[in-house]
Design a protein around this motif. Structure first.
Motif, PDB file in Angstrom:
ATOM      1  N   SER A  23       0.014   2.878   3.903  1.00 45.40           N
ATOM      2  CA  SER A  23      -0.291   2.500   2.516  1.00 45.40           C
ATOM      3  C   SER A  23      -0.336   3.715   1.599  1.00 45.40           C
ATOM      4  CB  SER A  23      -1.606   1.725   2.452  1.00 45.40           C
ATOM      5  OG  SER A  23      -2.673   2.513   2.921  1.00 45.40           O
ATOM      6  N   THR A  24      -0.723   4.868   2.137  1.00 41.69           N
ATOM      7  CA  THR A  24      -0.701   6.101   1.339  1.00 41.69           C
ATOM      8  C   THR A  24       0.728   6.513   1.010  1.00 41.69           C
ATOM      9  OG1 THR A  24      -2.754   6.838   2.381  1.00 41.69           O
ATOM     10  CG2 THR A  24      -1.432   8.511   1.296  1.00 41.69           C
ATOM     11  N   THR A  26       3.544   4.549   1.111  1.00 41.77           N
ATOM     12  CA  THR A  26       4.284   3.564   0.318  1.00 41.77           C
ATOM     13  C   THR A  26       3.779   3.465  -1.118  1.00 41.77           C
ATOM     14  OG1 THR A  26       2.870   1.781   1.152  1.00 41.77           O
ATOM     15  CG2 THR A  26       4.970   2.172   2.289  1.00 41.77           C
ATOM     16  N   SER A  27       2.558   3.881  -1.377  1.00 34.92           N
ATOM     17  CA  SER A  27       2.063   3.886  -2.758  1.00 34.92           C
ATOM     18  C   SER A  27       2.530   5.130  -3.512  1.00 34.92           C
ATOM     19  CB  SER A  27       0.539   3.827  -2.781  1.00 34.92           C
ATOM     20  OG  SER A  27       0.000   5.037  -2.283  1.00 34.92           O
ATOM     21  N   GLN A  28       3.275   5.980  -2.845  1.00 29.35           N
ATOM     22  CA  GLN A  28       3.829   7.222  -3.390  1.00 29.35           C
ATOM     23  C   GLN A  28       2.741   8.190  -3.832  1.00 29.35           C
ATOM     24  OE1 GLN A  28       6.799   6.217  -6.282  1.00 29.35           O
ATOM     25  NE2 GLN A  28       8.153   5.356  -4.726  1.00 29.35           N
ATOM     26  N   TYR A  29       1.593   8.109  -3.155  1.00 26.85           N
ATOM     27  CA  TYR A  29       0.543   9.097  -3.392  1.00 26.85           C
ATOM     28  C   TYR A  29       1.009  10.459  -2.899  1.00 26.85           C
ATOM     29  CZ  TYR A  29      -4.028  11.372  -3.150  1.00 26.85           C
ATOM     30  OH  TYR A  29      -5.067  12.243  -3.301  1.00 26.85           O
ATOM     31  N   ASP A 104       7.323  -3.679  -3.378  1.00 30.21           N
ATOM     32  CA  ASP A 104       7.754  -2.527  -2.599  1.00 30.21           C
ATOM     33  C   ASP A 104       8.224  -2.916  -1.207  1.00 30.21           C
ATOM     34  OD1 ASP A 104       5.232  -3.268  -1.840  1.00 30.21           O
ATOM     35  OD2 ASP A 104       4.551  -1.237  -1.406  1.00 30.21           O
ATOM     36  N   GLN A 109       9.429   0.047   4.336  1.00 26.59           N
ATOM     37  CA  GLN A 109       8.150  -0.643   4.460  1.00 26.59           C
ATOM     38  C   GLN A 109       8.131  -1.538   5.696  1.00 26.59           C
ATOM     39  OE1 GLN A 109       9.797  -0.329   1.593  1.00 26.59           O
ATOM     40  NE2 GLN A 109       8.362   0.854   0.375  1.00 26.59           N
TER      41      GLN A 109
END
Length: 155
Positions: A23-24, A26-29, A104, A109
């Motif tokens: 999740s980190t 894929t959220s582009q953090y 996304d 993913q």
């Protein structure tokens, strides 16, 4: 029983970490190479949410452990094939649960959310193979017949 304890102990730990990492990413953090402060923040979040990983991850881990137990009793399936099959079942289950949600969705993913199940399932199955499997005693080729008189054969 050891099989299920191993799955319950390692499954939520590895799955929770990989889900947080997925999740980190894929959220582009982490759209850039992460620095030490961001990695520290990730580890802090992982440690603080570990209780929830176990709360919500024990039951799915035990279900994957049951798949491993069923495949263990099929004598034609070796340990490596069993690990891969358990990982594939866990991959499909977590992909259907977590993946393809929202805008996304894509191949990246799909693979990352599938690995949330594949990694803990395969590693737990490997740990069971290394530390918890008992050697099955060989059965005699013919059944033992008990007789009342040891000098007289059974009828």
């Amino acid at each position: 029983m050891k099989r299920y304890l191993i799955f319950a102990a390692t499954g939520p730990l590895l799955g929770g970490f990989w889900l947080l990492l997925t999740s980190t990413i894929t959220s582009q953090y982490w759209s850039h190479p992460p620095n030490a402060a961001e990695v520290t923040k990730l580890v802090t979040v992982f440690v603080t949410t570990l209780q929830y990983s176990y709360l919500f991850g024990v039951l799915p881990a035990l279900m994957i452990g049951a798949v491993d137990d069923i495949l263990f009793h099929i004598k034609r399936i070796g340990p490596v094939l069993r690990m891969l099959m358990v990982g594939a079942v866990a991959f499909a289950a977590t992909e259907l649960t977590y993946g393809s949600r929202g805008p996304d969705s894509g191949v990246f993913q799909f693979i990352m959310y599938g690995l949330v199940g594949f990694i803990p399932g395969s590693v737990s199955s490997w740990l069971v193979h290394k530390f918890a499997e008992e050697v099955q005693p060989a059965r005699p080729s013919w059944p033992e017949q008990k007789t009342a008189d040891p000098d007289r054969p059974a009828a």
